[in-house]
Design an enzyme around this catalytic site. Structure first.
Site, PDB file in Angstrom:
ATOM      1  N   ASN A 183      -9.508 -32.473   4.772  1.00  0.00           N
ATOM      2  CA  ASN A 183      -9.740 -31.077   5.200  1.00  0.00           C
ATOM      3  C   ASN A 183      -8.987 -30.127   4.275  1.00  0.00           C
ATOM      4  OD1 ASN A 183      -7.323 -32.122   6.246  1.00  0.00           O
ATOM      5  ND2 ASN A 183      -7.450 -31.039   8.189  1.00  0.00           N
ATOM      6  N   ALA A 184      -7.912 -30.605   3.665  1.00  0.00           N
ATOM      7  CA  ALA A 184      -7.127 -29.785   2.754  1.00  0.00           C
ATOM      8  C   ALA A 184      -7.856 -29.619   1.427  1.00  0.00           C
ATOM      9  CB  ALA A 184      -5.768 -30.443   2.507  1.00  0.00           C
ATOM     10  N   GLY A 185      -7.601 -28.502   0.787  1.00  0.00           N
ATOM     11  CA  GLY A 185      -8.063 -28.301  -0.579  1.00  0.00           C
ATOM     12  C   GLY A 185      -6.939 -27.610  -1.311  1.00  0.00           C
ATOM     13  N   HIS A 186      -6.268 -28.330  -2.186  1.00  0.00           N
ATOM     14  CA  HIS A 186      -5.114 -27.779  -2.891  1.00  0.00           C
ATOM     15  C   HIS A 186      -5.464 -27.605  -4.360  1.00  0.00           C
ATOM     16  CE1 HIS A 186      -2.095 -29.346   0.365  1.00  0.00           C
ATOM     17  NE2 HIS A 186      -3.050 -28.592   0.856  1.00  0.00           N
ATOM     18  N   ASP A 229      -4.156 -22.467   2.891  1.00  0.00           N
ATOM     19  CA  ASP A 229      -4.714 -21.877   1.670  1.00  0.00           C
ATOM     20  C   ASP A 229      -3.852 -20.788   1.050  1.00  0.00           C
ATOM     21  OD1 ASP A 229      -6.907 -23.540   1.957  1.00  0.00           O
ATOM     22  OD2 ASP A 229      -8.041 -22.065   3.123  1.00  0.00           O
ATOM     23  N   LYS A 286      -0.228 -23.799  -1.713  1.00  0.00           N
ATOM     24  CA  LYS A 286       0.704 -24.947  -1.697  1.00  0.00           C
ATOM     25  C   LYS A 286       0.521 -25.814  -2.931  1.00  0.00           C
ATOM     26  CE  LYS A 286      -0.989 -26.195   2.342  1.00  0.00           C
ATOM     27  NZ  LYS A 286      -1.806 -24.995   2.624  1.00  0.00           N
ATOM     28  N   THR A 329     -13.714 -28.455   9.162  1.00  0.00           N
ATOM     29  CA  THR A 329     -14.190 -28.696   7.798  1.00  0.00           C
ATOM     30  C   THR A 329     -15.245 -29.801   7.763  1.00  0.00           C
ATOM     31  OG1 THR A 329     -12.430 -30.305   7.450  1.00  0.00           O
ATOM     32  CG2 THR A 329     -11.967 -28.033   6.792  1.00  0.00           C
ATOM     33  N   ASP A 356      -0.927 -10.353  -7.483  1.00  0.00           N
ATOM     34  CA  ASP A 356      -1.805  -9.778  -8.525  1.00  0.00           C
ATOM     35  C   ASP A 356      -3.142  -9.308  -7.958  1.00  0.00           C
ATOM     36  OD1 ASP A 356      -1.845 -12.770  -8.274  1.00  0.00           O
ATOM     37  OD2 ASP A 356      -3.675 -12.550  -9.474  1.00  0.00           O
ATOM     38  N   LYS A 366      -0.145 -14.514  -5.107  1.00  0.00           N
ATOM     39  CA  LYS A 366      -1.320 -13.635  -5.205  1.00  0.00           C
ATOM     40  C   LYS A 366      -1.025 -12.151  -5.079  1.00  0.00           C
ATOM     41  CE  LYS A 366      -5.382 -15.952  -4.511  1.00  0.00           C
ATOM     42  NZ  LYS A 366      -6.469 -16.704  -3.864  1.00  0.00           N
ATOM     43  N   ARG A 375     -13.527 -17.084   3.117  1.00  0.00           N
ATOM     44  CA  ARG A 375     -12.364 -16.976   3.996  1.00  0.00           C
ATOM     45  C   ARG A 375     -12.299 -15.574   4.579  1.00  0.00           C
ATOM     46  NH1 ARG A 375      -8.543 -19.607  -0.634  1.00  0.00           N
ATOM     47  NH2 ARG A 375      -9.044 -21.805  -0.284  1.00  0.00           N
ATOM     48  N   GLN A 416      -2.745 -27.842   5.418  1.00  0.00           N
ATOM     49  CA  GLN A 416      -2.968 -26.796   6.415  1.00  0.00           C
ATOM     50  C   GLN A 416      -1.783 -25.823   6.530  1.00  0.00           C
ATOM     51  OE1 GLN A 416      -3.713 -30.331   7.474  1.00  0.00           O
ATOM     52  NE2 GLN A 416      -5.445 -29.766   6.234  1.00  0.00           N
TER      53      GLN A 416
END
Ligand code: GDP
Ligand code: IMO
Ligand code: MG
Length: 451
Positions: free
Chosen positions: A60-63, A35, A38, A152, A358, A356, A330, A249
Protein backbone atom coordinates in the site's frame (compact mmCIF):
# COMPACT_ATOMS: atom_id res chain seq x y z
CA UNK A 1 -12.46 29.35 7.50
CA UNK A 2 -11.34 32.07 9.88
CA UNK A 3 -8.43 34.37 9.32
CA UNK A 4 -5.91 35.45 11.88
CA UNK A 5 -3.62 38.47 11.37
CA UNK A 6 -0.23 38.32 9.67
CA UNK A 7 2.44 37.05 12.01
CA UNK A 8 5.21 39.09 13.51
CA UNK A 9 8.66 37.73 12.85
CA UNK A 10 10.89 36.86 15.74
CA UNK A 11 14.43 36.37 14.62
CA UNK A 12 15.53 33.43 16.77
CA UNK A 13 18.71 31.71 15.78
CA UNK A 14 18.12 28.12 14.82
CA UNK A 15 20.10 25.65 16.85
CA UNK A 16 22.44 23.28 15.06
CA UNK A 17 20.82 19.83 14.92
CA UNK A 18 22.52 17.98 12.11
CA UNK A 19 20.15 15.37 10.73
CA UNK A 20 22.89 14.29 8.38
CA UNK A 21 25.13 13.14 11.23
CA UNK A 22 23.06 10.80 13.27
CA UNK A 23 23.92 7.67 15.17
CA UNK A 24 22.23 5.07 17.37
CA UNK A 25 18.69 3.99 16.58
CA UNK A 26 16.56 6.49 14.68
CA UNK A 27 13.08 6.11 13.24
CA UNK A 28 11.52 7.98 10.33
CA UNK A 29 7.76 8.15 10.46
CA UNK A 30 4.91 10.31 9.23
CA UNK A 31 2.63 12.07 11.68
CA UNK A 32 -0.32 12.58 9.32
CA UNK A 33 -1.92 10.70 6.42
CA UNK A 34 1.15 9.43 4.58
CA UNK A 35 3.02 10.54 1.44
CA UNK A 36 5.01 13.27 3.11
CA UNK A 37 8.37 12.22 1.66
CA UNK A 38 9.55 9.37 3.91
CA UNK A 39 11.27 7.73 0.93
CA UNK A 40 13.41 10.80 0.33
CA UNK A 41 14.41 11.25 3.97
CA UNK A 42 15.12 7.55 4.57
CA UNK A 43 17.27 7.37 1.43
CA UNK A 44 19.18 10.43 2.62
CA UNK A 45 19.66 9.25 6.20
CA UNK A 46 20.40 5.71 5.07
CA UNK A 47 23.73 6.90 3.72
CA UNK A 48 24.89 6.71 7.35
CA UNK A 49 22.95 3.64 8.38
CA UNK A 50 24.23 0.15 9.10
CA UNK A 51 20.70 -1.21 8.99
CA UNK A 52 17.38 0.08 7.57
CA UNK A 53 14.18 -1.64 8.74
CA UNK A 54 10.78 -1.28 7.11
CA UNK A 55 8.44 -1.70 10.05
CA UNK A 56 4.81 -1.89 8.91
CA UNK A 57 2.31 -1.95 6.07
CA UNK A 58 3.04 -3.48 2.71
CA UNK A 59 2.66 -2.56 -0.95
CA UNK A 60 0.00 0.00 0.00
CA UNK A 61 3.02 2.25 0.56
CA UNK A 62 4.66 4.13 -2.26
CA UNK A 63 7.98 5.69 -1.31
CA UNK A 64 9.67 7.81 -3.93
CA UNK A 65 13.45 7.94 -3.96
CA UNK A 66 15.38 10.24 -6.28
CA UNK A 67 19.15 9.88 -6.08
CA UNK A 68 22.17 9.47 -8.38
CA UNK A 69 21.07 5.89 -9.16
CA UNK A 70 17.76 7.12 -10.61
CA UNK A 71 14.16 7.63 -9.59
CA UNK A 72 12.35 4.79 -7.85
CA UNK A 73 8.82 4.16 -6.59
CA UNK A 74 9.33 1.62 -3.82
CA UNK A 75 6.46 -0.25 -2.22
CA UNK A 76 8.15 -2.94 -0.15
CA UNK A 77 11.85 -2.51 -0.63
CA UNK A 78 13.27 -0.40 2.20
CA UNK A 79 14.44 2.99 0.92
CA UNK A 80 17.90 2.28 2.35
CA UNK A 81 18.73 -0.23 -0.40
CA UNK A 82 20.88 2.34 -2.23
CA UNK A 83 23.55 2.30 0.45
CA UNK A 84 25.63 -0.77 -0.43
CA UNK A 85 27.07 -0.79 3.09
CA UNK A 86 23.69 -1.05 4.84
CA UNK A 87 21.58 -4.11 5.38
CA UNK A 88 17.85 -3.67 4.76
CA UNK A 89 15.23 -5.62 6.67
CA UNK A 90 11.56 -6.37 6.07
CA UNK A 91 10.32 -7.12 9.54
CA UNK A 92 7.68 -9.54 10.84
CA UNK A 93 4.99 -6.87 10.93
CA UNK A 94 5.23 -6.04 7.22
CA UNK A 95 2.81 -7.81 4.88
CA UNK A 96 4.61 -9.02 1.80
CA UNK A 97 3.29 -9.57 -1.69
CA UNK A 98 6.05 -11.84 -3.04
CA UNK A 99 5.35 -10.81 -6.62
CA UNK A 100 5.63 -7.08 -5.88
CA UNK A 101 8.81 -7.72 -3.94
CA UNK A 102 10.51 -9.72 -6.68
CA UNK A 103 9.55 -7.07 -9.26
CA UNK A 104 11.20 -4.45 -7.05
CA UNK A 105 14.30 -6.54 -6.58
CA UNK A 106 14.59 -6.70 -10.38
CA UNK A 107 14.15 -2.92 -10.73
CA UNK A 108 16.86 -2.23 -8.14
CA UNK A 109 19.19 -4.77 -9.78
CA UNK A 110 18.65 -3.05 -13.14
CA UNK A 111 19.94 0.13 -11.50
CA UNK A 112 23.18 -1.70 -10.81
CA UNK A 113 22.60 -2.64 -7.19
CA UNK A 114 23.04 -6.28 -6.38
CA UNK A 115 20.32 -7.45 -3.99
CA UNK A 116 21.21 -10.50 -1.93
CA UNK A 117 21.37 -11.66 1.67
CA UNK A 118 24.16 -9.17 2.37
CA UNK A 119 21.83 -6.21 1.91
CA UNK A 120 18.28 -7.54 2.26
CA UNK A 121 16.75 -9.77 4.93
CA UNK A 122 13.11 -10.82 4.79
CA UNK A 123 11.40 -11.99 7.95
CA UNK A 124 10.18 -15.56 7.80
CA UNK A 125 7.40 -14.49 10.18
CA UNK A 126 5.88 -11.87 7.89
CA UNK A 127 2.55 -12.73 6.29
CA UNK A 128 2.29 -13.22 2.56
CA UNK A 129 -0.28 -11.29 0.56
CA UNK A 130 -1.83 -13.70 -1.92
CA UNK A 131 -4.27 -13.02 -4.79
CA UNK A 132 -7.25 -13.94 -2.56
CA UNK A 133 -6.54 -11.22 -0.06
CA UNK A 134 -6.42 -8.64 -2.84
CA UNK A 135 -9.71 -9.99 -4.16
CA UNK A 136 -11.30 -9.86 -0.71
CA UNK A 137 -10.08 -6.27 -0.29
CA UNK A 138 -11.94 -5.31 -3.47
CA UNK A 139 -15.09 -7.26 -2.60
CA UNK A 140 -15.22 -5.69 0.87
CA UNK A 141 -14.90 -2.21 -0.59
CA UNK A 142 -17.83 -2.88 -2.94
CA UNK A 143 -19.88 -4.24 -0.03
CA UNK A 144 -19.18 -1.10 2.01
CA UNK A 145 -21.02 0.91 -0.64
CA UNK A 146 -21.15 4.59 0.34
CA UNK A 147 -18.91 3.90 3.32
CA UNK A 148 -15.94 2.64 1.41
CA UNK A 149 -12.51 3.35 2.86
CA UNK A 150 -10.79 3.92 -0.46
CA UNK A 151 -8.11 1.32 0.23
CA UNK A 152 -5.19 0.86 -2.12
CA UNK A 153 -6.63 -2.51 -3.15
CA UNK A 154 -3.41 -4.28 -2.21
CA UNK A 155 -5.01 -6.80 0.16
CA UNK A 156 -3.67 -5.10 3.28
CA UNK A 157 -6.75 -5.36 5.53
CA UNK A 158 -7.56 -9.01 4.69
CA UNK A 159 -3.93 -10.07 5.18
CA UNK A 160 -3.60 -8.40 8.57
CA UNK A 161 -6.97 -9.82 9.56
CA UNK A 162 -5.75 -13.31 8.61
CA UNK A 163 -2.69 -12.63 10.72
CA UNK A 164 -4.87 -11.58 13.65
CA UNK A 165 -6.93 -14.72 13.16
CA UNK A 166 -3.68 -16.69 13.06
CA UNK A 167 -4.30 -18.17 9.62
CA UNK A 168 -2.79 -17.55 6.22
CA UNK A 169 0.61 -18.16 4.71
CA UNK A 170 3.82 -16.66 5.97
CA UNK A 171 7.11 -16.05 4.18
CA UNK A 172 8.76 -18.95 6.01
CA UNK A 173 6.13 -21.34 4.65
CA UNK A 174 7.71 -20.91 1.23
CA UNK A 175 10.72 -22.85 2.53
CA UNK A 176 8.78 -25.64 4.25
CA UNK A 177 8.94 -29.10 2.65
CA UNK A 178 5.17 -29.39 3.09
CA UNK A 179 4.53 -25.99 1.47
CA UNK A 180 2.25 -27.37 -1.22
CA UNK A 181 -0.01 -29.01 1.38
CA UNK A 182 -0.28 -25.79 3.37
CA UNK A 183 -0.99 -23.89 0.18
CA UNK A 184 -3.74 -26.30 -0.87
CA UNK A 185 -5.41 -26.17 2.54
CA UNK A 186 -5.34 -22.41 2.42
CA UNK A 187 -6.70 -22.37 -1.12
CA UNK A 188 -9.76 -24.44 -0.17
CA UNK A 189 -10.65 -22.02 2.62
CA UNK A 190 -9.99 -18.95 0.58
CA UNK A 191 -12.10 -20.15 -2.33
CA UNK A 192 -15.02 -20.76 0.05
CA UNK A 193 -14.54 -17.42 1.71
CA UNK A 194 -14.30 -15.53 -1.55
CA UNK A 195 -17.39 -17.31 -2.86
CA UNK A 196 -19.31 -16.29 0.29
CA UNK A 197 -18.22 -12.70 -0.10
CA UNK A 198 -19.04 -12.65 -3.81
CA UNK A 199 -22.62 -13.78 -3.20
CA UNK A 200 -24.86 -15.28 -5.90
CA UNK A 201 -23.62 -18.79 -4.97
CA UNK A 202 -20.75 -18.11 -7.29
CA UNK A 203 -18.08 -20.81 -7.37
CA UNK A 204 -14.65 -19.24 -7.05
CA UNK A 205 -11.47 -20.80 -8.34
CA UNK A 206 -8.04 -19.31 -8.11
CA UNK A 207 -5.58 -20.47 -10.72
CA UNK A 208 -3.71 -22.89 -8.45
CA UNK A 209 -1.06 -24.05 -10.88
CA UNK A 210 -0.21 -20.58 -12.10
CA UNK A 211 0.05 -19.17 -8.58
CA UNK A 212 2.24 -22.10 -7.50
CA UNK A 213 4.46 -21.63 -10.51
CA UNK A 214 4.87 -17.92 -9.80
CA UNK A 215 5.52 -18.61 -6.13
CA UNK A 216 8.23 -21.05 -7.10
CA UNK A 217 9.97 -18.35 -9.11
CA UNK A 218 9.61 -15.85 -6.26
CA UNK A 219 10.94 -18.40 -3.78
CA UNK A 220 13.98 -19.03 -5.91
CA UNK A 221 14.82 -15.36 -5.85
CA UNK A 222 14.17 -14.59 -2.19
CA UNK A 223 14.93 -17.87 -0.38
CA UNK A 224 18.51 -16.91 0.59
CA UNK A 225 17.21 -13.70 2.21
CA UNK A 226 14.49 -15.31 4.33
CA UNK A 227 15.46 -15.52 7.97
CA UNK A 228 14.54 -14.76 11.55
CA UNK A 229 15.29 -11.04 11.64
CA UNK A 230 14.90 -10.13 15.31
CA UNK A 231 18.21 -11.68 16.45
CA UNK A 232 20.03 -9.76 13.70
CA UNK A 233 18.29 -6.50 14.66
CA UNK A 234 19.20 -7.04 18.31
CA UNK A 235 22.79 -7.84 17.47
CA UNK A 236 23.08 -4.55 15.57
CA UNK A 237 21.29 -2.68 18.33
CA UNK A 238 23.42 -4.06 21.14
CA UNK A 239 26.64 -3.33 19.29
CA UNK A 240 25.54 0.32 18.85
CA UNK A 241 25.33 0.18 15.09
CA UNK A 242 23.24 2.80 13.34
CA UNK A 243 19.72 1.51 12.84
CA UNK A 244 17.12 3.42 10.88
CA UNK A 245 13.42 2.50 11.00
CA UNK A 246 11.18 3.33 8.04
CA UNK A 247 7.43 3.56 8.52
CA UNK A 248 4.80 3.05 5.87
CA UNK A 249 1.69 5.27 5.92
CA UNK A 250 1.24 7.84 8.72
CA UNK A 251 0.09 7.96 12.34
CA UNK A 252 -3.36 9.33 11.45
CA UNK A 253 -3.89 6.11 9.48
CA UNK A 254 -2.95 3.96 12.52
CA UNK A 255 -5.47 1.16 13.05
CA UNK A 256 -6.05 2.01 16.69
CA UNK A 257 -5.10 5.66 17.08
CA UNK A 258 -6.04 7.01 13.64
CA UNK A 259 -9.49 7.95 12.38
CA UNK A 260 -11.14 4.53 12.37
CA UNK A 261 -12.51 3.14 10.08
CA UNK A 262 -10.70 5.35 7.56
CA UNK A 263 -7.35 3.90 8.51
CA UNK A 264 -4.95 1.21 7.43
CA UNK A 265 -4.39 -2.01 9.37
CA UNK A 266 -0.99 -1.43 10.96
CA UNK A 267 0.88 0.93 13.30
CA UNK A 268 3.08 3.58 11.67
CA UNK A 269 4.27 5.29 14.89
CA UNK A 270 6.66 4.37 17.67
CA UNK A 271 4.40 1.50 18.80
CA UNK A 272 4.80 -0.08 15.38
CA UNK A 273 8.56 0.41 15.54
CA UNK A 274 8.63 -1.47 18.83
CA UNK A 275 6.47 -4.31 17.48
CA UNK A 276 8.64 -4.63 14.39
CA UNK A 277 12.03 -4.53 16.06
CA UNK A 278 11.62 -5.53 19.68
CA UNK A 279 13.56 -2.36 20.51
CA UNK A 280 11.85 -0.44 23.32
CA UNK A 281 10.89 3.18 22.56
CA UNK A 282 13.20 4.50 25.29
CA UNK A 283 16.16 3.06 23.40
CA UNK A 284 15.32 5.01 20.26
CA UNK A 285 17.53 8.08 20.05
CA UNK A 286 15.24 10.07 17.81
CA UNK A 287 11.93 9.80 15.99
CA UNK A 288 11.61 12.09 12.99
CA UNK A 289 8.30 12.83 11.31
CA UNK A 290 8.42 13.81 7.68
CA UNK A 291 5.81 16.46 6.98
CA UNK A 292 4.96 18.40 3.86
CA UNK A 293 4.40 22.15 3.95
CA UNK A 294 0.73 21.32 3.34
CA UNK A 295 -1.49 18.31 4.02
CA UNK A 296 -2.68 15.59 1.69
CA UNK A 297 -4.80 12.50 2.01
CA UNK A 298 -5.73 9.72 -0.43
CA UNK A 299 -8.83 7.68 0.14
CA UNK A 300 -11.91 8.54 2.16
CA UNK A 301 -12.28 10.08 5.61
CA UNK A 302 -12.20 13.57 7.07
CA UNK A 303 -9.58 16.13 6.05
CA UNK A 304 -10.41 19.34 7.92
CA UNK A 305 -8.18 21.68 5.90
CA UNK A 306 -9.15 20.29 2.49
CA UNK A 307 -9.21 22.93 -0.24
CA UNK A 308 -11.85 22.16 -2.82
CA UNK A 309 -10.92 25.19 -4.87
CA UNK A 310 -8.29 26.48 -7.26
CA UNK A 311 -5.70 26.73 -4.48
CA UNK A 312 -6.12 23.02 -3.72
CA UNK A 313 -5.89 22.32 -7.44
CA UNK A 314 -2.72 24.41 -7.72
CA UNK A 315 -1.08 22.51 -4.85
CA UNK A 316 -2.12 19.21 -6.42
CA UNK A 317 -0.76 20.02 -9.86
CA UNK A 318 2.43 21.80 -8.75
CA UNK A 319 3.12 19.17 -6.10
CA UNK A 320 2.31 16.25 -8.46
CA UNK A 321 -0.02 14.99 -5.77
CA UNK A 322 -1.02 11.65 -7.19
CA UNK A 323 -0.74 8.34 -5.36
CA UNK A 324 2.45 6.41 -6.12
CA UNK A 325 0.61 3.10 -5.67
CA UNK A 326 -2.80 3.78 -7.18
CA UNK A 327 -2.35 6.94 -9.27
CA UNK A 328 -5.35 8.49 -7.50
CA UNK A 329 -5.33 12.28 -7.11
CA UNK A 330 -4.47 13.22 -3.53
CA UNK A 331 -6.79 15.55 -1.65
CA UNK A 332 -4.89 18.70 -0.69
CA UNK A 333 -5.24 21.28 2.07
CA UNK A 334 -3.25 23.66 4.25
CA UNK A 335 -0.89 22.27 6.84
CA UNK A 336 -3.03 20.94 9.67
CA UNK A 337 -1.18 21.71 12.92
CA UNK A 338 -3.83 20.31 15.36
CA UNK A 339 -3.84 16.98 13.51
CA UNK A 340 -0.06 17.00 13.29
CA UNK A 341 0.31 17.65 17.01
CA UNK A 342 -1.86 14.62 17.70
CA UNK A 343 0.17 12.49 15.28
CA UNK A 344 3.41 13.71 16.86
CA UNK A 345 2.22 12.80 20.33
CA UNK A 346 0.91 9.35 19.41
CA UNK A 347 3.83 8.65 17.10
CA UNK A 348 6.43 9.55 19.76
CA UNK A 349 7.96 12.18 17.46
CA UNK A 350 10.95 14.29 18.54
CA UNK A 351 11.61 16.40 15.47
CA UNK A 352 10.47 17.10 11.94
CA UNK A 353 11.72 17.14 8.37
CA UNK A 354 9.64 19.68 6.46
CA UNK A 355 9.33 18.82 2.77
CA UNK A 356 7.98 20.48 -0.38
CA UNK A 357 8.16 24.10 0.68
CA UNK A 358 9.21 24.73 -2.95
CA UNK A 359 5.64 23.98 -4.02
CA UNK A 360 4.67 27.32 -2.46
CA UNK A 361 7.19 29.29 -4.55
CA UNK A 362 5.20 32.04 -6.25
CA UNK A 363 2.18 31.76 -3.93
CA UNK A 364 1.15 35.31 -2.88
CA UNK A 365 0.08 33.97 0.49
CA UNK A 366 0.13 30.65 2.30
CA UNK A 367 -1.73 29.47 5.36
CA UNK A 368 -1.37 27.05 8.22
CA UNK A 369 -4.26 25.75 10.25
CA UNK A 370 -3.51 26.55 13.87
CA UNK A 371 -6.75 25.39 15.46
CA UNK A 372 -10.20 23.94 14.95
CA UNK A 373 -13.53 25.35 15.91
CA UNK A 374 -16.05 22.69 16.91
CA UNK A 375 -19.38 23.48 18.58
CA UNK A 376 -18.27 26.99 19.47
CA UNK A 377 -15.08 25.77 21.16
CA UNK A 378 -11.53 26.30 19.95
CA UNK A 379 -9.02 23.44 19.93
CA UNK A 380 -5.32 23.83 19.20
CA UNK A 381 -4.75 20.06 19.20
CA UNK A 382 -6.94 17.32 17.82
CA UNK A 383 -8.26 15.62 20.99
CA UNK A 384 -8.83 12.18 19.43
CA UNK A 385 -8.43 11.21 15.78
CA UNK A 386 -10.81 8.32 16.43
CA UNK A 387 -13.64 10.79 16.95
CA UNK A 388 -14.63 10.91 13.31
CA UNK A 389 -17.68 13.12 13.93
CA UNK A 390 -15.45 15.72 15.58
CA UNK A 391 -13.08 15.55 12.62
CA UNK A 392 -15.92 16.10 10.14
CA UNK A 393 -17.19 19.09 12.12
CA UNK A 394 -13.79 20.70 12.64
CA UNK A 395 -13.63 24.17 11.04
CA UNK A 396 -10.04 25.15 10.49
CA UNK A 397 -8.74 28.39 11.97
CA UNK A 398 -6.11 29.67 9.60
CA UNK A 399 -3.10 31.83 10.09
CA UNK A 400 -2.29 33.55 6.82
CA UNK A 401 1.35 34.22 6.04
CA UNK A 402 2.88 36.21 3.21
CA UNK A 403 4.19 34.05 0.40
CA UNK A 404 7.39 34.39 -1.59
CA UNK A 405 8.21 34.86 -5.26
CA UNK A 406 11.77 33.57 -5.39
CA UNK A 407 12.66 30.03 -6.30
CA UNK A 408 13.69 27.94 -3.30
CA UNK A 409 14.79 24.81 -5.14
CA UNK A 410 18.45 25.81 -5.36
CA UNK A 411 18.68 26.85 -1.70
CA UNK A 412 21.07 24.73 0.32
CA UNK A 413 21.40 26.92 3.41
CA UNK A 414 18.62 28.27 5.55
CA UNK A 415 19.88 31.76 4.80
CA UNK A 416 19.48 31.08 1.04
CA UNK A 417 15.70 30.87 1.47
CA UNK A 418 13.54 33.93 0.82
CA UNK A 419 12.70 35.75 4.05
CA UNK A 420 9.03 34.78 3.96
CA UNK A 421 9.91 31.11 3.41
CA UNK A 422 12.14 31.29 6.51
CA UNK A 423 9.27 32.88 8.39
CA UNK A 424 6.99 30.08 7.25
CA UNK A 425 9.39 27.41 8.52
CA UNK A 426 9.86 29.19 11.82
CA UNK A 427 6.12 29.66 12.22
CA UNK A 428 5.46 25.96 11.65
CA UNK A 429 8.18 25.03 14.12
CA UNK A 430 6.71 27.31 16.78
CA UNK A 431 3.16 26.13 16.21
CA UNK A 432 4.14 22.47 16.41
CA UNK A 433 6.49 22.79 19.34
CA UNK A 434 9.11 20.46 17.89
CA UNK A 435 12.36 21.36 16.11
CA UNK A 436 12.52 21.20 12.34
CA UNK A 437 15.83 19.55 11.45
CA UNK A 438 15.64 19.60 7.71
CA UNK A 439 13.84 21.62 5.06
CA UNK A 440 13.43 19.92 1.71
CA UNK A 441 13.18 21.97 -1.49
CA UNK A 442 13.04 19.26 -4.14
CA UNK A 443 12.65 15.50 -4.60
CA UNK A 444 16.32 14.61 -4.83
CA UNK A 445 18.72 13.91 -2.01
CA UNK A 446 20.71 17.08 -2.59
CA UNK A 447 17.72 19.42 -2.40
CA UNK A 448 17.95 19.55 1.37
CA UNK A 449 18.71 22.25 3.91
CA UNK A 450 20.07 21.05 7.25
CA UNK A 451 19.19 23.23 10.20
P1 GDP B 1 6.22 8.86 1.14
O1 GDP B 1 5.13 7.88 0.91
O2 GDP B 1 6.13 9.51 2.49
O3 GDP B 1 7.59 8.28 0.90
O4 GDP B 1 6.03 10.02 0.07
P2 GDP B 1 5.71 9.82 -1.50
O5 GDP B 1 6.93 9.35 -2.19
O6 GDP B 1 4.46 9.03 -1.66
O7 GDP B 1 5.32 11.29 -1.91
C1 GDP B 1 6.23 12.35 -1.77
C2 GDP B 1 6.46 12.98 -3.16
O8 GDP B 1 7.09 14.23 -3.01
C3 GDP B 1 7.40 12.18 -4.02
O9 GDP B 1 7.03 12.35 -5.36
C4 GDP B 1 8.76 12.81 -3.77
O10 GDP B 1 9.68 12.64 -4.82
C5 GDP B 1 8.37 14.25 -3.64
N1 GDP B 1 9.20 15.09 -2.77
C6 GDP B 1 9.76 14.80 -1.58
N2 GDP B 1 10.32 15.90 -1.04
C7 GDP B 1 10.11 16.89 -1.91
C8 GDP B 1 10.42 18.30 -1.92
O11 GDP B 1 10.97 18.84 -0.97
N3 GDP B 1 9.99 19.01 -2.99
C9 GDP B 1 9.34 18.46 -4.04
N4 GDP B 1 8.98 19.25 -5.05
N5 GDP B 1 9.03 17.16 -4.07
C10 GDP B 1 9.40 16.39 -3.01
P1 IMO C 1 2.90 5.72 2.22
O1 IMO C 1 3.81 4.78 2.95
C1 IMO C 1 -1.07 7.44 1.90
C2 IMO C 1 -4.49 4.85 2.79
C3 IMO C 1 -5.39 4.44 1.66
C4 IMO C 1 -6.71 4.33 2.41
C5 IMO C 1 -6.30 3.75 3.74
C6 IMO C 1 -6.46 2.25 3.84
O2 IMO C 1 3.21 5.88 0.78
O3 IMO C 1 2.80 7.02 2.96
P2 IMO C 1 -5.09 0.22 2.81
O4 IMO C 1 -4.81 -0.14 1.38
O5 IMO C 1 -3.88 0.45 3.63
O6 IMO C 1 -6.05 -0.73 3.46
O7 IMO C 1 -5.88 1.62 2.71
O8 IMO C 1 -4.92 4.09 3.91
N1 IMO C 1 -3.05 4.55 2.58
C7 IMO C 1 -2.12 5.47 2.33
N2 IMO C 1 -2.23 6.80 2.13
N3 IMO C 1 0.14 6.87 1.88
C8 IMO C 1 0.27 5.55 2.11
O9 IMO C 1 1.48 4.97 2.24
C9 IMO C 1 -0.89 4.77 2.31
N4 IMO C 1 -1.11 3.47 2.54
C10 IMO C 1 -2.44 3.34 2.72
O10 IMO C 1 -5.42 5.41 0.64
O11 IMO C 1 -7.24 5.62 2.64
MG1 MG D 1 3.70 7.41 -0.50
Amino acid sequence: MKLIEYISWNDDIMIERPLAQWSGTNFVTDASWGDNGKGKIVDLMAQRADMVIRINGGPNAGHTVVNPQGEFALHLMPSGIFNPEAICVLSDTVVINPFTLTEEIKVVRQAGIEVNNKNLLISKNAHLIMPWQKRRDGLREVARGGKRIGTTGQGIGPTYSDRTERVGLRVGDLLAPEFQERFDQELVWQEKLTALMSGNNEVVHYDRDRILEELKEAREMIAPMITSVIPVIWEYHSSNKSILGEAGQGVLLDLDRGGYPYVTSSHPGIAGFNLATGIPPKEVARVIAVTKAYTTRVGEGPLPTELNNEVGEMIRSKGHERGVTTGRPRRCGWLDIPALKYGIRVGGVDSLALTKIDIFDGFPEVAICVGYEVGGKIYDTLPDANDIEFMYQAKPILKILRGWDNDTTSSRLFSDLPENARKFVKEVEEAIGRPIELVSVGPDREASIYL
